[in-house]
Design a protein around this motif. Structure first.
Motif, PDB file in Angstrom:
ATOM      1  N   MET A 130       0.829  -1.180   0.000  1.00 25.18           N
ATOM      2  CA  MET A 130       0.000   0.000   0.000  1.00 25.18           C
ATOM      3  C   MET A 130       0.882   1.254   0.000  1.00 25.18           C
ATOM      4  N   GLN A 131       2.007   1.180   0.679  1.00 20.87           N
ATOM      5  CA  GLN A 131       2.898   2.336   0.725  1.00 20.87           C
ATOM      6  C   GLN A 131       3.410   2.684  -0.674  1.00 20.87           C
ATOM      7  N   ALA A 132       3.820   1.668  -1.427  1.00 21.01           N
ATOM      8  CA  ALA A 132       4.314   1.916  -2.784  1.00 21.01           C
ATOM      9  C   ALA A 132       3.212   2.474  -3.673  1.00 21.01           C
ATOM     10  N   TRP A 133       1.998   1.972  -3.527  1.00 25.62           N
ATOM     11  CA  TRP A 133       0.878   2.448  -4.336  1.00 25.62           C
ATOM     12  C   TRP A 133       0.556   3.894  -3.971  1.00 25.62           C
ATOM     13  N   SER A 134       0.560   4.213  -2.691  1.00 20.77           N
ATOM     14  CA  SER A 134       0.271   5.593  -2.285  1.00 20.77           C
ATOM     15  C   SER A 134       1.354   6.541  -2.785  1.00 20.77           C
ATOM     16  N   MET A 135       2.601   6.089  -2.794  1.00 16.60           N
ATOM     17  CA  MET A 135       3.678   6.932  -3.330  1.00 16.60           C
ATOM     18  C   MET A 135       3.485   7.139  -4.828  1.00 16.60           C
ATOM     19  N   ASP A 136       3.153   6.061  -5.541  1.00 20.59           N
ATOM     20  CA  ASP A 136       2.929   6.142  -6.984  1.00 20.59           C
ATOM     21  C   ASP A 136       1.791   7.100  -7.320  1.00 20.59           C
ATOM     22  N   GLN A 137       0.772   7.116  -6.474  1.00 19.10           N
ATOM     23  CA  GLN A 137      -0.395   7.968  -6.707  1.00 19.10           C
ATOM     24  C   GLN A 137      -0.213   9.382  -6.155  1.00 19.10           C
ATOM     25  N   GLY A 138       0.915   9.633  -5.498  1.00 22.52           N
ATOM     26  CA  GLY A 138       1.209  10.969  -4.984  1.00 22.52           C
ATOM     27  C   GLY A 138       0.398  11.344  -3.754  1.00 22.52           C
ATOM     28  N   VAL A 139      -0.027  10.345  -2.983  1.00 23.05           N
ATOM     29  CA  VAL A 139      -0.846  10.633  -1.799  1.00 23.05           C
ATOM     30  C   VAL A 139      -0.221  10.092  -0.511  1.00 23.05           C
ATOM     31  N   SER A 140       1.067   9.801  -0.551  1.00 26.14           N
ATOM     32  CA  SER A 140       1.694   9.163   0.610  1.00 26.14           C
ATOM     33  C   SER A 140       1.711  10.062   1.843  1.00 26.14           C
ATOM     34  N   ASN A 141       1.658  11.365   1.668  1.00 26.42           N
ATOM     35  CA  ASN A 141       1.651  12.278   2.817  1.00 26.42           C
ATOM     36  C   ASN A 141       0.309  12.986   2.966  1.00 26.42           C
ATOM     37  N   SER A 142      -0.746  12.374   2.453  1.00 32.02           N
ATOM     38  CA  SER A 142      -2.060  13.003   2.461  1.00 32.02           C
ATOM     39  C   SER A 142      -2.742  12.892   3.820  1.00 32.02           C
ATOM     40  N   ASP A 143      -3.366  13.972   4.233  1.00 28.84           N
ATOM     41  CA  ASP A 143      -4.222  13.944   5.416  1.00 28.84           C
ATOM     42  C   ASP A 143      -5.660  13.612   5.021  1.00 28.84           C
ATOM     43  N   PHE A 144      -5.904  13.516   3.717  1.00 26.90           N
ATOM     44  CA  PHE A 144      -7.247  13.341   3.178  1.00 26.90           C
ATOM     45  C   PHE A 144      -7.529  11.901   2.764  1.00 26.90           C
ATOM     46  N   ILE A 145      -6.491  11.197   2.300  1.00 30.55           N
ATOM     47  CA  ILE A 145      -6.665   9.848   1.763  1.00 30.55           C
ATOM     48  C   ILE A 145      -5.876   8.856   2.613  1.00 30.55           C
ATOM     49  N   THR A 146      -6.528   7.765   2.978  1.00 25.13           N
ATOM     50  CA  THR A 146      -5.862   6.692   3.701  1.00 25.13           C
ATOM     51  C   THR A 146      -5.925   5.434   2.844  1.00 25.13           C
ATOM     52  N   MET A 147      -4.775   4.900   2.500  1.00 25.66           N
ATOM     53  CA  MET A 147      -4.705   3.669   1.719  1.00 25.66           C
ATOM     54  C   MET A 147      -4.609   2.511   2.707  1.00 25.66           C
ATOM     55  N   MET A 148      -5.465   1.508   2.521  1.00 26.73           N
ATOM     56  CA  MET A 148      -5.461   0.369   3.436  1.00 26.73           C
ATOM     57  C   MET A 148      -5.565  -0.931   2.652  1.00 26.73           C
ATOM     58  N   GLY A 149      -4.884  -1.937   3.121  1.00 28.13           N
ATOM     59  CA  GLY A 149      -4.973  -3.276   2.550  1.00 28.13           C
ATOM     60  C   GLY A 149      -5.831  -4.155   3.452  1.00 28.13           C
ATOM     61  N   ASP A 150      -6.169  -5.323   2.967  1.00 32.16           N
ATOM     62  CA  ASP A 150      -6.982  -6.267   3.736  1.00 32.16           C
ATOM     63  C   ASP A 150      -6.470  -7.679   3.469  1.00 32.16           C
ATOM     64  N   PRO A 151      -5.206  -7.953   3.809  1.00 31.55           N
ATOM     65  CA  PRO A 151      -4.625  -9.249   3.432  1.00 31.55           C
ATOM     66  C   PRO A 151      -5.317 -10.463   4.046  1.00 31.55           C
ATOM     67  N   SER A 152      -5.914 -10.324   5.219  1.00 28.82           N
ATOM     68  CA  SER A 152      -6.588 -11.472   5.833  1.00 28.82           C
ATOM     69  C   SER A 152      -8.037 -11.605   5.386  1.00 28.82           C
TER      70      SER A 152
END
Length: 97
Positions: free
Chosen positions: A1-23
């Motif tokens: 998720m960190q790599a995807w957020s960096m790719d999308q330019g939102v890694s330091n966003s206070d507005f968007i939270t990227m989350m995974g659900d591996p389980s």
């Protein structure tokens, strides 16, 4: 998720939270948003959610958009209902109401 957020330019966003659900726990908790189609288990997509977008404010779900069709349970062929423009339009309508 960190790599995807960096790719999308939102890694330091206070507005968007990227989350995974591996389980799959979050997907299971969503109930109706869990894809019931068999899907393609040969590529490891088991227990997948439907394509959806949520507008959540302080932990409260304000709006749910699901992209699915009878012949496209994952919403891959036409994801427009859960893409950013549709979600932003729905949120804006709620703000104006």
């Amino acid at each position: 998720m960190q790599a995807w957020s960096m790719d999308q330019g939102v890694s330091n966003s206070d507005f968007i939270t990227m989350m995974g659900d591996p389980s799959g726990a979050f997907t299971d908790a969503l109930g109706d948003l869990k894809m019931t189609s068999d899907g393609p288990p040969s590529v490891g997509i088991i227990g997948r959610s439907k394509r959806f977008a949520l507008h959540v404010v302080n932990g409260e779900i304000k709006y749910v958009a699901v992209s699915e069709a009878e012949d496209d349970p994952a919403g891959d062929a036409d994801p427009s209902a859960s893409c950013a423009p549709a979600l932003l339009e729905a949120v804006q309508k709620k703000v104006e109401a």
